[in-house]
Design a protein around this motif. Structure first.
Motif, PDB file in Angstrom:
ATOM      1  N   LEU A 176       0.832  -1.211   0.000  1.00  0.00           N
ATOM      2  CA  LEU A 176       0.000   0.000   0.000  1.00  0.00           C
ATOM      3  C   LEU A 176       0.870   1.266   0.000  1.00  0.00           C
ATOM      4  N   LEU A 177       1.923   1.248   0.821  1.00  0.00           N
ATOM      5  CA  LEU A 177       2.823   2.401   0.866  1.00  0.00           C
ATOM      6  C   LEU A 177       3.519   2.590  -0.489  1.00  0.00           C
ATOM      7  N   LEU A 178       3.869   1.471  -1.135  1.00  0.00           N
ATOM      8  CA  LEU A 178       4.507   1.559  -2.456  1.00  0.00           C
ATOM      9  C   LEU A 178       3.541   2.170  -3.482  1.00  0.00           C
ATOM     10  N   ILE A 179       2.265   1.739  -3.413  1.00  0.00           N
ATOM     11  CA  ILE A 179       1.250   2.254  -4.348  1.00  0.00           C
ATOM     12  C   ILE A 179       1.142   3.778  -4.205  1.00  0.00           C
ATOM     13  N   TYR A 180       1.126   4.262  -2.951  1.00  0.00           N
ATOM     14  CA  TYR A 180       0.991   5.706  -2.732  1.00  0.00           C
ATOM     15  C   TYR A 180       2.306   6.450  -2.980  1.00  0.00           C
ATOM     16  N   ALA A 181       3.446   5.759  -2.821  1.00  0.00           N
ATOM     17  CA  ALA A 181       4.728   6.388  -3.163  1.00  0.00           C
ATOM     18  C   ALA A 181       4.750   6.618  -4.680  1.00  0.00           C
ATOM     19  N   ALA A 182       4.163   5.657  -5.433  1.00  0.00           N
ATOM     20  CA  ALA A 182       4.104   5.783  -6.894  1.00  0.00           C
ATOM     21  C   ALA A 182       3.238   6.985  -7.299  1.00  0.00           C
ATOM     22  N   TYR A 183       2.230   7.311  -6.468  1.00  0.00           N
ATOM     23  CA  TYR A 183       1.370   8.487  -6.731  1.00  0.00           C
ATOM     24  C   TYR A 183       2.236   9.749  -6.763  1.00  0.00           C
ATOM     25  N   PHE A 184       3.160   9.841  -5.792  1.00  0.00           N
ATOM     26  CA  PHE A 184       4.017  11.038  -5.733  1.00  0.00           C
ATOM     27  C   PHE A 184       5.074  11.015  -6.844  1.00  0.00           C
ATOM     28  N   ALA A 185       5.517   9.797  -7.212  1.00  0.00           N
ATOM     29  CA  ALA A 185       6.462   9.676  -8.322  1.00  0.00           C
ATOM     30  C   ALA A 185       5.797  10.159  -9.608  1.00  0.00           C
ATOM     31  N   LEU A 186       4.525   9.766  -9.770  1.00  0.00           N
ATOM     32  CA  LEU A 186       3.756  10.177 -10.952  1.00  0.00           C
ATOM     33  C   LEU A 186       3.627  11.707 -10.986  1.00  0.00           C
ATOM     34  N   ARG A 187       3.321  12.296  -9.833  1.00  0.00           N
ATOM     35  CA  ARG A 187       3.144  13.752  -9.761  1.00  0.00           C
ATOM     36  C   ARG A 187       4.431  14.481 -10.136  1.00  0.00           C
ATOM     37  N   SER A 188       5.554  13.945  -9.656  1.00  0.00           N
ATOM     38  CA  SER A 188       6.809  14.642  -9.936  1.00  0.00           C
ATOM     39  C   SER A 188       7.275  14.426 -11.379  1.00  0.00           C
ATOM     40  N   TYR A 195      -5.285   8.232 -10.965  1.00  0.00           N
ATOM     41  CA  TYR A 195      -4.444   7.234 -10.281  1.00  0.00           C
ATOM     42  C   TYR A 195      -4.864   7.113  -8.813  1.00  0.00           C
ATOM     43  N   ASP A 196      -5.147   8.265  -8.182  1.00  0.00           N
ATOM     44  CA  ASP A 196      -5.521   8.265  -6.757  1.00  0.00           C
ATOM     45  C   ASP A 196      -6.803   7.460  -6.521  1.00  0.00           C
ATOM     46  N   LEU A 197      -7.778   7.647  -7.429  1.00  0.00           N
ATOM     47  CA  LEU A 197      -9.035   6.901  -7.277  1.00  0.00           C
ATOM     48  C   LEU A 197      -8.796   5.397  -7.426  1.00  0.00           C
ATOM     49  N   LEU A 198      -7.938   5.049  -8.406  1.00  0.00           N
ATOM     50  CA  LEU A 198      -7.621   3.614  -8.603  1.00  0.00           C
ATOM     51  C   LEU A 198      -6.853   3.074  -7.403  1.00  0.00           C
ATOM     52  N   ALA A 199      -5.935   3.906  -6.873  1.00  0.00           N
ATOM     53  CA  ALA A 199      -5.136   3.478  -5.709  1.00  0.00           C
ATOM     54  C   ALA A 199      -6.034   3.258  -4.509  1.00  0.00           C
ATOM     55  N   PHE A 200      -7.039   4.124  -4.349  1.00  0.00           N
ATOM     56  CA  PHE A 200      -7.900   3.999  -3.173  1.00  0.00           C
ATOM     57  C   PHE A 200      -8.758   2.728  -3.212  1.00  0.00           C
ATOM     58  N   VAL A 201      -9.054   2.270  -4.447  1.00  0.00           N
ATOM     59  CA  VAL A 201      -9.822   1.021  -4.577  1.00  0.00           C
ATOM     60  C   VAL A 201      -9.078  -0.133  -3.891  1.00  0.00           C
ATOM     61  N   THR A 202      -7.739  -0.077  -3.926  1.00  0.00           N
ATOM     62  CA  THR A 202      -6.952  -1.182  -3.348  1.00  0.00           C
ATOM     63  C   THR A 202      -6.869  -1.093  -1.813  1.00  0.00           C
ATOM     64  N   VAL A 203      -7.184   0.092  -1.231  1.00  0.00           N
ATOM     65  CA  VAL A 203      -7.019   0.278   0.222  1.00  0.00           C
ATOM     66  C   VAL A 203      -7.841  -0.718   1.055  1.00  0.00           C
ATOM     67  N   PRO A 204      -9.159  -0.832   0.831  1.00  0.00           N
ATOM     68  CA  PRO A 204      -9.920  -1.796   1.635  1.00  0.00           C
ATOM     69  C   PRO A 204      -9.408  -3.221   1.457  1.00  0.00           C
ATOM     70  N   PHE A 205      -8.979  -3.525   0.225  1.00  0.00           N
ATOM     71  CA  PHE A 205      -8.463  -4.867  -0.076  1.00  0.00           C
ATOM     72  C   PHE A 205      -7.211  -5.168   0.754  1.00  0.00           C
ATOM     73  N   PHE A 206      -6.244  -4.217   0.734  1.00  0.00           N
ATOM     74  CA  PHE A 206      -4.986  -4.460   1.436  1.00  0.00           C
ATOM     75  C   PHE A 206      -5.114  -4.311   2.959  1.00  0.00           C
ATOM     76  N   VAL A 207      -6.004  -3.418   3.410  1.00  0.00           N
ATOM     77  CA  VAL A 207      -6.099  -3.174   4.853  1.00  0.00           C
ATOM     78  C   VAL A 207      -7.041  -4.167   5.530  1.00  0.00           C
TER      79      VAL A 207
END
Lengths: 45, 220
Positions: free
Chosen positions: B116-128, B143-155
């Protein structure tokens, strides 16, 4: 002093530090907002 | 004045939580002294999910309104989410060292938060990686909306599918909180205090974004 009290005191010190930092930032943001409002008012005149 | 009183209450509330975690709440059976990390670790994990949810909400609003400030608000929420996620990982890792004998065991819970942390780190990589503001905002919002879909799954899903050593079965059997009244009081106070701290920090970031945008406006 028991180690648990040491940990407790360290935690309280850390929280006090974070809280003071947040308060200081709040004050700085307020000052910045006021200055910006003054500047934009002067520009609009 | 109202906000000032709230801040003072928050200070004493979190100080009381710290006192309660170490001296007031009894220890959970099977967890012993390590129970205390629960009052700091679970709220940080809770804030991680809340922050990512708030970030996804702002991203959705951006996609609807196309106002740049919502993209910046989403970035701020996700930054805080990542910060609290790292804190949850570190506090969990300290607990793992004390309880399991090693800081990192690739337990399903540890693996899922790591991904999950890697997915959100990629969000910032994408932004930069994208320079044009509009394009960056649109891409990162999607990307953020797609990333959030994975949150309930991983948590919530992954750690319950695979057998884990994470102490959910002790304090959270059948998905319900089974805690002693004193523990529950400290736990819920901690959750509320952490949530208030998160929204305070987010408000500061949003105010700073407003200032940043106003300066840009004045310069033009």
């Amino acid at each position: 002093m028991q180690p648990i009290y040491v940990v407790l005191i360290i935690n309280i010190i850390i929280w006090t530090g974070i809280f003071s930092y947040l308060l200081t930032t709040d004050k700085k943001i307020k000052t910045l907002k006021k200055k910006l409002d003054q500047l934009s008012n002067e520009k609009n005149r | 004045m109202f906000l000032k009183s709230l801040k003072i209450i928050l200070f004493f509330l979190l100080a009381a939580v710290i006192y309660g975690a170490f001296l007031y709440a009894p220890l959970a059976k099977g967890l012993g002294e390590y129970t205390r990390v629960l009052y700091f670790h679970v709220p940080t994990a809770w804030i991680t999910v809340t922050a990512f949810a708030v970030g996804a909400l702002f991203s959705g609003i951006y996609l609807k309104n196309k106002e740049l400030k919502y993209d910046l608000w989403a970035e701020a929420a996700n930054q805080l989410g990542l910060l609290f996620g790292v804190l949850a990982t570190v506090t969990g890792s300290i607990w793992a060292k004390m309880s399991w004998g090693s800081f990192w065991n690739w337990d399903p819970r540890e693996t899922s938060i790591f991904i999950l942390l890697l997915i959100y780190a990629a969000y910032f990589a994408l932004r930069s990686a994208v320079e044009q503001a509009d394009r960056r905002a649109a891409l990162s919002a999607v990307y953020d909306l797609l990333a959030f879909v994975t949150v309930p799954f991983f948590v919530f899903v992954v750690p319950r599918i695979y057998s884990s050593l994470h102490p959910d079965p002790i304090v959270n059997t059948q998905g319900k909180i089974h805690m002693n009244g004193k523990m529950l009081l400290v736990f819920l106070s901690s959750l509320s205090a952490y949530t208030a701290v998160f929204f305070w920090m987010l408000k500061q970031r949003i105010d700073l974004i407003g200032i940043q945008l106003k300066i840009k406006q004045l310069e033009n």
